[in-house]
Write a protein that holds these residues in place. Structure first.
Motif, short mmCIF file in Angstrom:
data_model
loop_
_atom_site.label_atom_id
_atom_site.label_comp_id
_atom_site.label_asym_id
_atom_site.label_seq_id
_atom_site.Cartn_x
_atom_site.Cartn_y
_atom_site.Cartn_z
N LYS A 87 0.88 -1.08 0.02
CA LYS A 87 -0.31 0.11 0.30
C LYS A 87 0.66 1.61 0.07
CE LYS A 87 -3.97 -2.09 2.36
NZ LYS A 87 -4.83 -1.38 3.54
N GLY A 88 1.74 0.93 -0.28
CA GLY A 88 2.65 2.30 0.12
C GLY A 88 3.37 2.91 1.09
N SER A 89 3.48 1.94 1.91
CA SER A 89 3.78 2.46 3.52
C SER A 89 4.93 2.98 4.25
CB SER A 89 3.34 1.44 4.61
OG SER A 89 3.51 1.27 5.72
N LEU A 90 6.26 3.31 4.34
CA LEU A 90 7.31 3.26 4.77
C LEU A 90 7.01 2.19 6.01
CD1 LEU A 90 10.50 4.23 4.60
CD2 LEU A 90 9.92 6.73 5.42
N ARG A 91 6.49 2.95 6.69
CA ARG A 91 6.68 1.60 8.15
C ARG A 91 6.89 0.44 7.55
NH1 ARG A 91 2.43 5.91 9.94
NH2 ARG A 91 3.81 7.15 11.84
N GLY A 92 5.97 -0.09 6.87
CA GLY A 92 6.03 -1.25 6.58
C GLY A 92 6.81 -1.49 5.69
N LYS A 93 7.61 -0.63 4.91
CA LYS A 93 8.14 -1.51 4.57
C LYS A 93 10.19 -1.46 5.35
CE LYS A 93 9.86 -0.01 -0.07
NZ LYS A 93 10.31 0.61 -0.91
N LEU A 94 10.11 -0.96 6.45
CA LEU A 94 10.85 -0.93 7.33
C LEU A 94 10.72 -2.05 8.19
CD1 LEU A 94 11.38 2.91 8.60
CD2 LEU A 94 13.16 1.39 7.01
N LEU A 95 9.26 -2.04 8.22
CA LEU A 95 9.13 -3.99 9.32
C LEU A 95 9.42 -4.71 8.56
CD1 LEU A 95 5.51 -2.55 10.96
CD2 LEU A 95 7.49 -3.62 12.18
N LEU A 96 8.91 -4.74 6.89
CA LEU A 96 9.01 -5.83 6.53
C LEU A 96 10.28 -6.21 5.98
CD1 LEU A 96 8.63 -8.17 4.30
CD2 LEU A 96 8.69 -5.95 2.37
N THR A 97 11.33 -5.40 6.05
CA THR A 97 13.16 -5.38 5.74
C THR A 97 13.65 -6.53 6.73
OG1 THR A 97 12.87 -3.60 4.24
CG2 THR A 97 15.52 -5.06 5.10
N GLY A 98 13.18 -5.77 8.53
CA GLY A 98 13.97 -6.30 9.60
C GLY A 98 13.17 -7.34 9.84
N THR A 99 11.94 -7.75 9.48
CA THR A 99 11.58 -8.88 9.77
C THR A 99 12.03 -10.14 8.99
OG1 THR A 99 9.23 -7.67 10.34
CG2 THR A 99 9.65 -9.88 10.79
N TYR A 225 19.63 6.59 9.29
CA TYR A 225 18.58 5.54 9.81
C TYR A 225 18.04 4.04 9.46
CZ TYR A 225 17.87 10.77 11.07
OH TYR A 225 18.13 11.62 11.63
N LEU A 226 18.21 3.89 8.30
CA LEU A 226 18.38 2.58 7.68
C LEU A 226 18.48 1.82 8.67
CD1 LEU A 226 16.60 1.17 5.34
CD2 LEU A 226 18.64 1.37 4.08
N LEU A 227 19.74 1.23 9.20
CA LEU A 227 20.29 0.18 9.43
C LEU A 227 20.42 0.29 10.77
CD1 LEU A 227 23.62 0.93 8.41
CD2 LEU A 227 22.61 -1.02 7.32
N ALA A 228 19.77 1.16 11.45
CA ALA A 228 19.06 1.01 12.74
C ALA A 228 17.72 1.07 12.78
CB ALA A 228 19.27 2.55 13.65
N SER A 229 16.22 1.48 11.89
CA SER A 229 15.36 0.34 11.43
C SER A 229 15.43 -0.32 11.58
CB SER A 229 15.02 1.77 10.31
OG SER A 229 14.95 3.14 10.67
N VAL A 230 16.33 -0.70 10.62
CA VAL A 230 16.02 -2.51 10.43
C VAL A 230 16.62 -3.72 11.39
CG1 VAL A 230 16.83 -3.99 8.95
CG2 VAL A 230 15.80 -2.32 7.48
N GLY A 231 17.67 -2.69 11.50
CA GLY A 231 17.99 -3.48 13.25
C GLY A 231 17.46 -3.77 14.79
N LEU A 232 17.00 -2.47 14.81
CA LEU A 232 15.94 -2.51 15.93
C LEU A 232 14.63 -3.65 15.70
CD1 LEU A 232 15.05 1.18 17.06
CD2 LEU A 232 15.78 -0.53 18.05
N ILE A 233 13.40 -3.72 14.27
CA ILE A 233 13.12 -4.49 14.33
C ILE A 233 13.17 -6.31 14.37
CG2 ILE A 233 11.44 -4.95 12.66
CD1 ILE A 233 11.59 -2.30 11.57
N LYS A 234 14.78 -6.09 13.85
CA LYS A 234 15.48 -7.02 14.04
C LYS A 234 15.76 -7.87 15.10
CE LYS A 234 19.32 -10.05 12.40
NZ LYS A 234 20.59 -10.14 13.88
N PHE A 235 15.66 -6.74 16.08
CA PHE A 235 16.56 -7.61 18.03
C PHE A 235 15.13 -7.24 18.35
CE2 PHE A 235 20.76 -4.90 17.80
CZ PHE A 235 21.26 -5.98 17.87
N LEU A 236 14.21 -6.63 17.46
CA LEU A 236 13.09 -7.40 18.21
C LEU A 236 12.22 -8.85 18.47
CD1 LEU A 236 10.12 -6.00 19.36
CD2 LEU A 236 9.36 -5.54 17.29
#
Length: 289
Positions: A87-99, A225-236
């Motif tokens: 749907k074009g969500s940046l939050r979604g893309k960050l969550l997707l990449t981290g997961t 911003y990108l690496l920290a975002s992906v890293g946080l979601i992976k750590f979650l």
């Protein structure tokens, strides 16, 4: 920031295969664990049950905990984030990449750490598919404009501090396990594995990325911003998995350090809080796909 069309194929396949792999690992089976002495002279207890028959009781407890987190946290998160990304969500893309990073890490470890079982090719497929999906997802970000999508209220210092703490803790924990092996005649505590592959991945990839992303985030660099975002979601996801691993091992009577029972859940909780703050401070742009 268009989402690669290949992800429309890769992500559903990953979800389907991971359902099979995690479900198979959790499928109940009867059996009686038995002890043996491995070729290094270590006394180990073989699980002798289900998919992880030839793994030790300790390893099986950890893998089943990881299966539970994959099944009940990572896969729902992957499905929701994939839908949001479409749907074009940046939050979604960050969550997707981290997961996807969590799925990649998980099935690298299963390929090289689990005793051979009938799901080996499923692990290889998940390793390969999640690797390419993760790379494609990372490449889809317009990194140079990413800073503008984050609010000034983002707690950068707290996020960087968590990343630095994770790097320091992993370094001390794993080097503390490796150092005794340098003593004459020392036998590494490897159980049924041939080397310290988890420590290799963490010290060689996870620790440097944590440090780099923390430094870049403090300097307000786009890659930070990108690496920290992906890293946080992976750590979650990974922090939750490691916490459950420790609890499951303790439940089965496997010796677990009290530090691990405190630090890992604490890191998982901190990662969850920081991830919520991160996502709240993402500014969505209409029409981004």
């Amino acid at each position: 920031m268009k989402s690669p069309s290949a992800l429309r194929i890769l992500v559903p396949i990953i979800i389907g295969l991971a359902l099979i792999a995690a479900g198979g690992g959790l499928y109940p089976a009867a059996g009686q664990p038995f002890s043996l002495v491995n070729f290094r002279g270590e006394d180990v207890t073989i699980n002798a049950r289900g998919l992880y028959y030839w793994d030790t009781v300790s390893s099986a407890a950890q893998m089943q905990a990881n299966d539970a987190v994959t099944l009940f946290l990572a896969l729902p998160l992957l499905g929701v984030s994939y839908r949001l990304t479409q749907k074009g969500s940046l939050r979604g893309k960050l969550l997707l990449t981290g997961t996807l990073g969590f799925i990649l890490y998980t099935y690298i470890t299963m390929c090289f750490g689990a005793a051979y079982n009938p799901f080996f090719l499923i692990y290889v497929a998940l390793f390969s598919l999640s690797l390419f999906a993760f790379v494609l997802s990372m490449m889809s970000f317009e990194v140079n404009s990413l800073t503008a999508h984050f609010s000034e209220k983002l707690p950068r210092r707290w996020i960087a501090g968590l990343l630095f703490f994770a790097a320091a803790f992993l370094s001390l924990a794993w080097l503390g396990r490796i150092a005794p092996t340098f003593m004459p005649g020392a036998v590494p505590l490897l159980e049924n594995t041939t080397s310290m592959f988890i420590q290799a991945m963490d010290l060689g990839i996870v620790v440097p990325v944590c440090i780099l992303s923390g430094v870049l985030l403090l300097r307000r660099r786009p890659w930070g911003y990108l690496l920290a975002s992906v890293g946080l979601i992976k750590f979650l996801t990974l922090g939750t998995a490691v916490s459950l691993m420790a609890l499951n091992m303790a439940r089965l009577g496997v010796p677990v350090s009290p530090v691990e029972l405190i630090i890992f859940p604490g890191m998982a909780l901190a990662g969850m809080v920081m991830t919520i703050f991160l996502l709240k401070n993402v500014k969505e742009v209409q029409g981004v796909k």
